[in-house]
Design a protein around this motif. Structure first.
Motif, PDB file in Angstrom:
ATOM      1  N   GLU A 362       0.857  -1.185   0.039  1.00 56.70           N
ATOM      2  CA  GLU A 362       0.049  -0.002   0.062  1.00 56.70           C
ATOM      3  C   GLU A 362       0.920   1.270  -0.055  1.00 56.70           C
ATOM      4  OE1 GLU A 362      -3.221   0.131  -0.117  1.00 56.70           O
ATOM      5  OE2 GLU A 362      -4.020  -1.858   0.578  1.00 56.70           O
ATOM      6  N   THR A 363       0.626   2.158  -0.538  1.00 61.02           N
ATOM      7  CA  THR A 363       1.147   3.645  -0.483  1.00 61.02           C
ATOM      8  C   THR A 363       0.799   4.171   0.937  1.00 61.02           C
ATOM      9  OG1 THR A 363       1.030   3.914  -3.069  1.00 61.02           O
ATOM     10  CG2 THR A 363       1.144   5.870  -1.529  1.00 61.02           C
ATOM     11  N   ILE A 364       1.664   4.796   1.454  1.00 60.32           N
ATOM     12  CA  ILE A 364       1.634   5.254   2.902  1.00 60.32           C
ATOM     13  C   ILE A 364       0.836   6.472   2.911  1.00 60.32           C
ATOM     14  CG2 ILE A 364       2.690   6.122   4.761  1.00 60.32           C
ATOM     15  CD1 ILE A 364       4.866   4.152   4.477  1.00 60.32           C
ATOM     16  N   ASP A 365      -0.273   6.848   3.499  1.00 58.57           N
ATOM     17  CA  ASP A 365      -1.031   7.893   3.752  1.00 58.57           C
ATOM     18  C   ASP A 365      -2.000   7.853   4.755  1.00 58.57           C
ATOM     19  OD1 ASP A 365      -3.525   6.450   3.279  1.00 58.57           O
ATOM     20  OD2 ASP A 365      -3.444   6.456   0.855  1.00 58.57           O
ATOM     21  N   HIS A 368      -3.789   4.571   5.134  1.00 61.77           N
ATOM     22  CA  HIS A 368      -3.090   3.256   4.664  1.00 61.77           C
ATOM     23  C   HIS A 368      -1.705   3.078   4.959  1.00 61.77           C
ATOM     24  CE1 HIS A 368      -6.677   3.640   1.657  1.00 61.77           C
ATOM     25  NE2 HIS A 368      -6.661   2.391   1.843  1.00 61.77           N
ATOM     26  N   THR A 369      -1.305   2.032   5.293  1.00 58.26           N
ATOM     27  CA  THR A 369       0.175   1.818   5.635  1.00 58.26           C
ATOM     28  C   THR A 369       0.363   0.080   5.067  1.00 58.26           C
ATOM     29  OG1 THR A 369      -0.398   0.665   7.762  1.00 58.26           O
ATOM     30  CG2 THR A 369       0.300   2.895   7.838  1.00 58.26           C
ATOM     31  N   PRO A 370       1.712  -0.058   4.812  1.00 54.45           N
ATOM     32  CA  PRO A 370       1.805  -1.581   4.233  1.00 54.45           C
ATOM     33  C   PRO A 370       1.822  -2.513   5.352  1.00 54.45           C
ATOM     34  CG  PRO A 370       3.781  -0.003   3.685  1.00 54.45           C
ATOM     35  CD  PRO A 370       2.901   0.629   4.617  1.00 54.45           C
ATOM     36  N   GLU A 371       1.883  -2.106   6.440  1.00 53.28           N
ATOM     37  CA  GLU A 371       1.686  -3.144   7.687  1.00 53.28           C
ATOM     38  C   GLU A 371       0.517  -2.720   8.385  1.00 53.28           C
ATOM     39  OE1 GLU A 371       5.049  -3.970  10.070  1.00 53.28           O
ATOM     40  OE2 GLU A 371       6.348  -3.303   8.480  1.00 53.28           O
ATOM     41  N   PHE A 372      -0.473  -3.560   9.117  1.00 49.56           N
ATOM     42  CA  PHE A 372      -1.505  -3.396   9.781  1.00 49.56           C
ATOM     43  C   PHE A 372      -1.933  -4.499  10.578  1.00 49.56           C
ATOM     44  CE2 PHE A 372      -2.719  -4.566   5.589  1.00 49.56           C
ATOM     45  CZ  PHE A 372      -4.049  -5.586   5.861  1.00 49.56           C
ATOM     46  N   GLU A 373      -2.858  -4.162  11.520  1.00 49.58           N
ATOM     47  CA  GLU A 373      -3.275  -5.227  12.325  1.00 49.58           C
ATOM     48  C   GLU A 373      -4.593  -5.671  11.845  1.00 49.58           C
ATOM     49  OE1 GLU A 373       0.316  -4.135  14.163  1.00 49.58           O
ATOM     50  OE2 GLU A 373      -1.338  -2.859  13.727  1.00 49.58           O
ATOM     51  N   GLN A 374      -4.819  -7.034  12.096  1.00 44.97           N
ATOM     52  CA  GLN A 374      -6.221  -7.145  11.587  1.00 44.97           C
ATOM     53  C   GLN A 374      -6.893  -8.236  12.656  1.00 44.97           C
ATOM     54  OE1 GLN A 374      -6.403  -9.831   7.966  1.00 44.97           O
ATOM     55  NE2 GLN A 374      -8.249  -8.839   7.504  1.00 44.97           N
ATOM     56  N   LEU A 375      -7.933  -8.260  13.165  1.00 48.18           N
ATOM     57  CA  LEU A 375      -8.727  -9.326  14.209  1.00 48.18           C
ATOM     58  C   LEU A 375      -9.534 -10.369  13.149  1.00 48.18           C
ATOM     59  CD1 LEU A 375      -9.805 -10.135  16.548  1.00 48.18           C
ATOM     60  CD2 LEU A 375     -11.254  -8.043  16.673  1.00 48.18           C
ATOM     61  N   GLU A 376      -9.262 -11.483  13.451  1.00 50.51           N
ATOM     62  CA  GLU A 376      -9.616 -12.473  12.452  1.00 50.51           C
ATOM     63  C   GLU A 376     -10.420 -13.607  13.344  1.00 50.51           C
ATOM     64  OE1 GLU A 376     -10.170 -14.026   8.596  1.00 50.51           O
ATOM     65  OE2 GLU A 376      -8.742 -12.495   9.325  1.00 50.51           O
ATOM     66  N   LEU A 466     -10.943   5.327  15.342  1.00 53.85           N
ATOM     67  CA  LEU A 466     -12.381   6.023  15.973  1.00 53.85           C
ATOM     68  C   LEU A 466     -12.182   5.994  17.326  1.00 53.85           C
ATOM     69  CD1 LEU A 466     -14.633   4.005  13.748  1.00 53.85           C
ATOM     70  CD2 LEU A 466     -13.941   6.128  13.268  1.00 53.85           C
ATOM     71  N   LYS A 467     -11.723   5.172  18.050  1.00 53.51           N
ATOM     72  CA  LYS A 467     -11.840   5.219  19.607  1.00 53.51           C
ATOM     73  C   LYS A 467     -10.847   6.429  20.323  1.00 53.51           C
ATOM     74  CE  LYS A 467     -13.516   2.489  22.091  1.00 53.51           C
ATOM     75  NZ  LYS A 467     -14.607   2.772  22.836  1.00 53.51           N
ATOM     76  N   LEU A 468      -9.909   6.529  19.544  1.00 52.42           N
ATOM     77  CA  LEU A 468      -8.605   7.399  20.081  1.00 52.42           C
ATOM     78  C   LEU A 468      -9.038   8.900  19.467  1.00 52.42           C
ATOM     79  CD1 LEU A 468      -5.576   5.063  20.105  1.00 52.42           C
ATOM     80  CD2 LEU A 468      -6.888   5.849  21.835  1.00 52.42           C
ATOM     81  N   GLY A 469      -9.992   9.037  18.540  1.00 52.32           N
ATOM     82  CA  GLY A 469     -10.076  10.307  17.737  1.00 52.32           C
ATOM     83  C   GLY A 469      -9.029  10.729  16.922  1.00 52.32           C
ATOM     84  N   LEU A 470      -8.538  10.017  16.207  1.00 48.43           N
ATOM     85  CA  LEU A 470      -7.265  10.130  15.261  1.00 48.43           C
ATOM     86  C   LEU A 470      -7.653  10.385  13.951  1.00 48.43           C
ATOM     87  CD1 LEU A 470      -4.593   7.671  16.582  1.00 48.43           C
ATOM     88  CD2 LEU A 470      -4.905   9.980  17.223  1.00 48.43           C
ATOM     89  N   LYS A 471      -7.090  11.307  13.090  1.00 52.67           N
ATOM     90  CA  LYS A 471      -7.326  11.436  11.947  1.00 52.67           C
ATOM     91  C   LYS A 471      -6.422  11.009  10.716  1.00 52.67           C
ATOM     92  CE  LYS A 471      -9.811  15.403  12.320  1.00 52.67           C
ATOM     93  NZ  LYS A 471     -10.196  16.937  12.172  1.00 52.67           N
ATOM     94  N   ASP A 472      -5.261  10.661  11.393  1.00 51.28           N
ATOM     95  CA  ASP A 472      -4.020   9.928  10.453  1.00 51.28           C
ATOM     96  C   ASP A 472      -3.512   8.635  11.260  1.00 51.28           C
ATOM     97  OD1 ASP A 472      -1.653   9.439   9.299  1.00 51.28           O
ATOM     98  OD2 ASP A 472      -1.353  11.480   9.046  1.00 51.28           O
ATOM     99  N   LEU A 473      -3.685   7.603  10.595  1.00 51.48           N
ATOM    100  CA  LEU A 473      -3.376   6.278  10.767  1.00 51.48           C
ATOM    101  C   LEU A 473      -1.648   6.058  11.307  1.00 51.48           C
ATOM    102  CD1 LEU A 473      -4.107   3.122  11.273  1.00 51.48           C
ATOM    103  CD2 LEU A 473      -3.435   2.842   8.769  1.00 51.48           C
ATOM    104  N   ARG A 474      -0.926   7.014  10.848  1.00 49.64           N
ATOM    105  CA  ARG A 474       0.424   6.990  11.169  1.00 49.64           C
ATOM    106  C   ARG A 474       0.582   7.154  12.475  1.00 49.64           C
ATOM    107  NH1 ARG A 474       2.007  10.217   5.598  1.00 49.64           N
ATOM    108  NH2 ARG A 474       0.087  11.223   6.361  1.00 49.64           N
ATOM    109  N   GLN A 475      -0.409   7.946  13.009  1.00 51.53           N
ATOM    110  CA  GLN A 475      -0.087   8.536  14.380  1.00 51.53           C
ATOM    111  C   GLN A 475       0.058   7.207  15.351  1.00 51.53           C
ATOM    112  OE1 GLN A 475      -3.321  11.843  14.157  1.00 51.53           O
ATOM    113  NE2 GLN A 475      -1.949  12.289  15.969  1.00 51.53           N
ATOM    114  N   LEU A 476      -0.511   6.093  15.001  1.00 56.29           N
ATOM    115  CA  LEU A 476      -0.604   4.958  16.163  1.00 56.29           C
ATOM    116  C   LEU A 476       0.750   4.333  16.033  1.00 56.29           C
ATOM    117  CD1 LEU A 476      -3.537   3.019  14.573  1.00 56.29           C
ATOM    118  CD2 LEU A 476      -3.759   4.306  16.828  1.00 56.29           C
TER     119      LEU A 476
END
Length: 492
Positions: A362-365, A368-376, A466-476
């Motif tokens: 994925e292009t970082i924006d 989107h990030t190339p690595e992400f967590e998923q709950l399966e 959503l829970k932390l009120g962030l607008k940019d995924l990269r802040q995580l």
């Protein structure tokens, strides 16, 4: 007069010393008053707050050649080495044989940028204009020593280019000077008495009665204390732990697995055709390694893909390739873990989940990030139905604090029926958070699974935003110490 400033003995001593010195470096002041440098500077800053001193700070940029810079200062820049070695059009391959390929590669771009040469049909063509550049002059000016910007006398853009090329390194030298103000001099002239001050009442002072004769250091009870931040778990990790706890409380078993999976488990076992767009390079990280295919399942999966096996399905109708199936990838979803777990545990009931990382090109924006967590998660048992799936997911989102949950029809290659869960968020409206459905017979039959399987893959990072009120995924993933300190502690 000094009483109106509430000066400590350290401040008084520092002020008297500065009246003599007029100005001083931190070391000179510390030596004069016979204090540690940290103590002397603390006194200087306190005096500055009261207008009795000024602490002046100057920053000097220091430049020096890196190891690579020293090499090119002696041998010449890559582009200089190349241009000096040719007299006419020269094939690139010839230069790569004569010079280090890395040097030739670096030189090519700079030859064009400087206008020393052009590239035509794989040939380097000199322009006949290769005068010594300002960057070469700067490299020579170092003479193996550290230099300031003024000593180099160069254009800032030239130095910045050399820094970008990692030929020059920049450091900063900070110098402080403490200067007594006119108000400070007037206070010293009016007379300052230095007395021993007691900062803490001890049992000995109380027992002996000496406290009656002592002068106590004044304290300003209105001074705002420095905030103290207790140790806490990262906000993102806290949410992941909360999700984990919810599923454990619901009776699920957590599973783990390798980040590197064969295409068989990541795609083929899930009935994704081998020419599916998701397998293309723009989505998947393909590796050069391979894995052995599971002997007990590969023939059944092959038959299912080619003609539907022993089911009423027609399959995909194309030739299935073992060579493609054995190639390794970085898992694009954690479904690769749950489907393998089901294959290893085909007897009902099964309730399992995983919270782990997946990888996609994925292009970082901000979203989107190339690595992400998923709950399966999966549930496999007799008489499981689509309504059980919706109930399970609704319960999870309610426990996560979302009151309004709905499901929108969706499509996934390996589930039917399929839905996309959505939650309502004030100010944003309905937000989609993943995908879910019932595994198709084409997925379960080849693995010997006889009962319905409810499955879902939920976006953990989007839920966290959503829970932390962030607008940019990269802040995580950023190490923003201020945000980490001030983030609220979630009540699990």
């Amino acid at each position: 007069m000094s009483s109106q400033y509430n000066l400590t003995s350290n401040e008084k001593n520092a002020l008297i010393a500065l009246e003599t010195l007029n100005d001083a470096s931190p070391k000179e002041l510390a030596d004069k008053v016979e204090m540690k440098m940290e103590t002397a500077m603390q006194a200087a800053f306190l005096l500055e707050e009261k207008g009795l001193t000024k602490v002046e700070e100057t920053v000097t940029e220091i430049f020096e050649l890196t190891k690579e810079g020293k090499k090119y200062a002696e041998e010449g820049l890559p582009e200089r080495q190349i241009i000096d070695s040719i007299s006419g059009p020269t094939p690139m391959d010839e230069l790569k044989e004569k010079f280090n390929p890395a040097v030739a590669g670096i030189a090519t771009g700079w030859l064009r940028r400087k206008g020393w040469a052009g590239i035509e049909k794989g040939m380097i063509v000199p322009t006949g204009n290769a005068e010594k550049g300002s960057d070469e002059i700067v490299l020579e000016a170092f003479s193996g020593e550290q230099k300031t910007f003024e000593e180099l006398g160069a254009d800032k853009n030239v130095i910045n280019d050399l820094i970008k090329r990692k030929l020059v390194a920049k450091t900063e030298d900070k110098q402080r000077k403490i200067v007594i103000t006119a108000e400070g001099k007037g206070l010293v002239a009016a007379g300052i008495t230095v007395e021993e001050e007691v900062a803490q009442v001890t049992s000995e002072l109380l027992k002996s009665g000496e406290w009656k004769e002592k002068k106590f250091r004044p304290y300003n009870i209105h001074t705002v204390p420095k905030p103290i931040y207790g140790a806490k778990i990262h906000p993102y990790q806290r949410l992941i732990d909360e999700m984990r706890r919810i599923f454990l409380d619901m009776g699920f078993t957590e599973i783990k697995g390798e980040a590197v999976q064969s295409s068989f488990w990541n795609f083929d076992s899930l009935f994704q055709p081998q020419d599916h767009p998701a397998r293309e390079m723009q989505d998947t990280f393909h590796l050069s390694t391979t894995s052995d295919l599971p002997v007990e399942y590969k023939d059944n999966v092959c038959a299912m893909h080619e003609h539907g096996g022993e089911t009423e399905s027609t399959g995909w109708g194309s030739k299935w390739s073992e060579e493609i199936a054995c190639k390794n990838v970085l898992r694009t979803h954690t479904t690769a873990l749950t489907i393998k777990y089901l294959a290893d545990n085909p007897e009902a009931p099964v309730k399992a989940f995983s919270i782990d990382r997946a990888y996609r090109r994925e292009t970082i924006d901000p979203t989107h990030t190339p690595e992400f967590e998923q709950l399966e998660g999966v549930v496999m048992d007799k008489d499981m139905s689509f309504s059980n799936l919706l109930g399970c997911l609704s319960e999870f989102y309610h426990r996560m604090g979302f009151e309004d949950v709905r499901f929108r029809p969706g499509y996934f290659p390996y589930t039917e029926p399929s839905v996309e869960p959505e939650v309502y968020v004030d100010g944003l409206g309905w937000v989609e958070l993943g995908g879910a459905g019932v595994f198709r017979k084409e997925v379960t039959a080849p693995l010997g699974i006889k009962y319905p399987v409810l499955a879902w893959g939920l976006g953990v990072s989007r839920l966290a935003m959503l829970k932390l009120g962030l607008k940019d995924l990269r802040q995580l993933y950023h190490s923003d110490i201020d945000w980490l300190r001030k983030s609220e502690v979630c009540q699990l």
